[in-house]
Design an enzyme around this catalytic site. Structure first.
Site, PDB file in Angstrom:
ATOM      1  N   GLY A   8       0.637  -1.236  -0.296  1.00 52.58           N
ATOM      2  CA  GLY A   8      -0.221   0.027   0.363  1.00 52.58           C
ATOM      3  C   GLY A   8       0.730   1.441  -0.268  1.00 52.58           C
ATOM      4  O   GLY A   8       0.935   2.445   0.658  1.00 52.58           O
ATOM      5  N   SER A 141      -2.085   1.028  14.938  1.00 59.22           N
ATOM      6  CA  SER A 141      -3.453   2.077  14.991  1.00 59.22           C
ATOM      7  C   SER A 141      -2.820   2.540  16.037  1.00 59.22           C
ATOM      8  O   SER A 141      -3.113   1.230  17.027  1.00 59.22           O
ATOM      9  CB  SER A 141      -4.291   2.493  14.230  1.00 59.22           C
ATOM     10  N   TYR A 154     -12.510  -1.512  11.983  1.00 57.11           N
ATOM     11  CA  TYR A 154     -11.255  -1.522  11.709  1.00 57.11           C
ATOM     12  C   TYR A 154     -10.595  -1.500  13.452  1.00 57.11           C
ATOM     13  O   TYR A 154      -9.183  -1.838  13.661  1.00 57.11           O
ATOM     14  CB  TYR A 154     -11.466   0.262  12.129  1.00 57.11           C
ATOM     15  N   ILE A 187      -2.972  11.068  11.354  1.00 58.71           N
ATOM     16  CA  ILE A 187      -2.003  11.362  10.315  1.00 58.71           C
ATOM     17  C   ILE A 187      -3.253  11.798   8.805  1.00 58.71           C
ATOM     18  O   ILE A 187      -3.605  11.221   8.569  1.00 58.71           O
ATOM     19  CB  ILE A 187      -1.695  10.171   9.657  1.00 58.71           C
TER      20      ILE A 187
HETATM   21  P1  NAP Z   1      -4.812   5.859   2.289  1.00 59.94           P
HETATM   22  O1  NAP Z   1      -4.501   7.099   2.214  1.00 59.94           O
HETATM   23  O2  NAP Z   1      -5.642   5.038   2.499  1.00 59.94           O
HETATM   24  O3  NAP Z   1      -3.846   4.650   1.149  1.00 59.94           O
HETATM   25  C1  NAP Z   1      -3.749   2.785   1.422  1.00 59.94           C
HETATM   26  C2  NAP Z   1      -2.904   2.452   0.660  1.00 59.94           C
HETATM   27  O4  NAP Z   1      -3.546   1.561   0.701  1.00 59.94           O
HETATM   28  C3  NAP Z   1      -3.524   2.765  -0.815  1.00 59.94           C
HETATM   29  O5  NAP Z   1      -1.083   2.606  -1.620  1.00 59.94           O
HETATM   30  C4  NAP Z   1      -4.192   1.493  -1.353  1.00 59.94           C
HETATM   31  O6  NAP Z   1      -3.688   1.760  -2.822  1.00 59.94           O
HETATM   32  C5  NAP Z   1      -3.417   0.255  -0.817  1.00 59.94           C
HETATM   33  N1  NAP Z   1      -4.181  -0.658  -0.404  1.00 59.94           N
HETATM   34  C6  NAP Z   1      -5.512  -0.315   0.025  1.00 59.94           C
HETATM   35  N2  NAP Z   1      -6.510  -1.846  -0.292  1.00 59.94           N
HETATM   36  C7  NAP Z   1      -5.127  -2.273  -0.603  1.00 59.94           C
HETATM   37  C8  NAP Z   1      -4.941  -4.240  -0.129  1.00 59.94           C
HETATM   38  N3  NAP Z   1      -6.131  -4.510  -0.557  1.00 59.94           N
HETATM   39  N4  NAP Z   1      -3.952  -4.255  -1.031  1.00 59.94           N
HETATM   40  C9  NAP Z   1      -3.110  -3.866  -1.485  1.00 59.94           C
HETATM   41  N5  NAP Z   1      -3.057  -2.151  -1.191  1.00 59.94           N
HETATM   42  C10 NAP Z   1      -4.193  -1.883  -0.668  1.00 59.94           C
HETATM   43  O7  NAP Z   1      -3.894   5.213   3.623  1.00 59.94           O
HETATM   44  P2  NAP Z   1      -3.274   5.385   4.862  1.00 59.94           P
HETATM   45  O8  NAP Z   1      -3.736   6.530   5.704  1.00 59.94           O
HETATM   46  O9  NAP Z   1      -2.313   6.359   3.983  1.00 59.94           O
HETATM   47  O10 NAP Z   1      -2.853   4.422   5.790  1.00 59.94           O
HETATM   48  C11 NAP Z   1      -1.784   3.684   5.987  1.00 59.94           C
HETATM   49  C12 NAP Z   1      -2.008   2.375   6.334  1.00 59.94           C
HETATM   50  O11 NAP Z   1      -1.399   3.230   7.900  1.00 59.94           O
HETATM   51  C13 NAP Z   1      -3.391   1.619   7.298  1.00 59.94           C
HETATM   52  O12 NAP Z   1      -3.145   0.222   7.227  1.00 59.94           O
HETATM   53  C14 NAP Z   1      -3.667   2.653   7.790  1.00 59.94           C
HETATM   54  O13 NAP Z   1      -4.562   1.480   8.725  1.00 59.94           O
HETATM   55  C15 NAP Z   1      -2.562   2.816   8.737  1.00 59.94           C
HETATM   56  N6  NAP Z   1      -3.419   4.041   9.465  1.00 59.94           N
HETATM   57  C16 NAP Z   1      -3.651   5.250   9.056  1.00 59.94           C
HETATM   58  C17 NAP Z   1      -3.661   6.384   9.920  1.00 59.94           C
HETATM   59  C18 NAP Z   1      -4.093   7.322   9.500  1.00 59.94           C
HETATM   60  O14 NAP Z   1      -4.796   8.203  10.182  1.00 59.94           O
HETATM   61  N7  NAP Z   1      -4.413   8.080   7.966  1.00 59.94           N
HETATM   62  C19 NAP Z   1      -3.456   6.284  11.261  1.00 59.94           C
HETATM   63  C20 NAP Z   1      -3.833   4.956  11.989  1.00 59.94           C
HETATM   64  C21 NAP Z   1      -3.013   3.639  11.356  1.00 59.94           C
HETATM   65  P3  NAP Z   1      -3.718   2.376  -3.981  1.00 59.94           P
HETATM   66  O15 NAP Z   1      -3.920   4.004  -4.424  1.00 59.94           O
HETATM   67  O16 NAP Z   1      -3.699   1.283  -5.200  1.00 59.94           O
HETATM   68  O17 NAP Z   1      -5.976   2.093  -3.617  1.00 59.94           O
END
Ligand code: NAP
Length: 250
Positions: A8, A141, A154, A187
């Site tokens: 991802g 998270s 989640y 984030i």
């Molecule tokens: P995001 O902006 O929605 O990006 C998600 C990424 O994961 C994208 O590159 C997407 O690819 C990819 N993805 C989604 N489903 C997938 C699958 N089934 N197989 C392979 N790749 C997949 O999310 P983010 O905020 O960067 O979050 C990244 C991680 O950090 C996640 O695990 C999330 O739970 C965790 N997290 C996020 C936050 C926050 O505040 N943002 C906080 C705590 C934890 P495509 O571009 O092709 O769709």
């Protein structure tokens, strides 16, 4: 040049991790689910930063895609030195746990927990077969312990990553492979874009002692510290990158 597979990493936190590793001269496999253009943009940014990059499509929820992802990594780089289980999704609708449905639960558990669990299993066996072993980082998270009753699926998927980290850390220590969990706070990414106004307000009111949004680079810098091998006597360790959100204050 060491090689990292970052799931991802077309967007958001994964992209921040990929670019940070690029700055350190890593080869990065930029995995994405469907957004090829974004993945290519990340690859370009990694190269600009000084690394090498290869975009590989693959849904971590699917066994055949996980196998393909690992095979492509080994064909390209010859070995894998770091796996970052970052790919994850939020529920498409935030629903109270008294109403939330099974479909969303199954989807979140499959993408956020089962996918990384079995990808780690395959990558661990590959690392064990290598001369230079490698390290594994799981992105969970603050939702691993902070109860949000409108997205129980989640929270449970992220709490599961905590036990997954402990299990693999315990199993792989004798193999020379260390396993870490990074717990990001709030984030700024597409995932939180839909709730930006809500979090702007909460952050300004003191949600975390450090009153700002976390940025993907904050997680990238933490990954780099681990990737450099600077935590050689730690495994199964949880690293909070959350502006101090986890602190209880009085
Ligand atoms: P995001 O902006 O929605 O990006 C998600 C990424 O994961 C994208 O590159 C997407 O690819 C990819 N993805 C989604 N489903 C997938 C699958 N089934 N197989 C392979 N790749 C997949 O999310 P983010 O905020 O960067 O979050 C990244 C991680 O950090 C996640 O695990 C999330 O739970 C965790 N997290 C996020 C936050 C926050 O505040 N943002 C906080 C705590 C934890 P495509 O571009 O092709 O769709």
């Amino acid at each position: 040049m060491p090689c990292a597979l970052v799931t991802g990493s077309s967007r958001g936190i994964g992209r921040g991790i990929a670019i940070s590793l690029g700055r350190e001269g890593w080869q990065v496999v930029v995995n994405y689910a469907g957004n090829r253009e974004a993945a290519e943009d990340t690859c370009e940014a990694v190269r600009q930063a000084g690394g090498q990059a290869l975009a590989v499509q693959g849904d971590v929820a699917k066994a055949e895609d996980r196998a393909h992802l690992l095979a492509e990594t080994i064909t390209w780089a010859g070995a894998i030195d770091l796996l970052v289980n970052n790919a994850g999704i939020a529920p498409s609708v935030r629903a109270d746990i008294l109403d939330a449905g099974e479909e969303s639960f199954d989807r979140l558990i499959t993408v956020n927990l089962k996918g990384p669990y079995f990808l780690t299993q395959a990558v661990a066996k590959q690392m064990m077969s290598q001369k230079a072993k490698g390290q594994i980082i799981n992105v969970s998270s603050i939702s691993a312990y902070a109860a949000s009753t409108n997205r129980g699926d989640y929270c449970i998927s992220k709490a599961g990553i905590g036990m997954m980290t402990a299990l693999y850390a315990a199993r792989l220590a004798d193999e020379g492979i260390r396993v870490y969990e990074i717990r990001p706070g709030v984030i700024a990414t597409d995932m939180t874009g839909a709730v930006k106004d809500k979090y702007d307000k909460l952050i300004s009111e003191g949600l975390s002692p450090i009153k700002r949004w976390g940025m993907p680079e904050d997680i990238g810098r933490c990954v780099v510290a681990i990737a450099r091998g600077d935590l050689p006597f730690s495994t199964g360790e949880v690293i909070n990158v959350d502006g101090g959100f986890h602190l209880k204050t009085l």
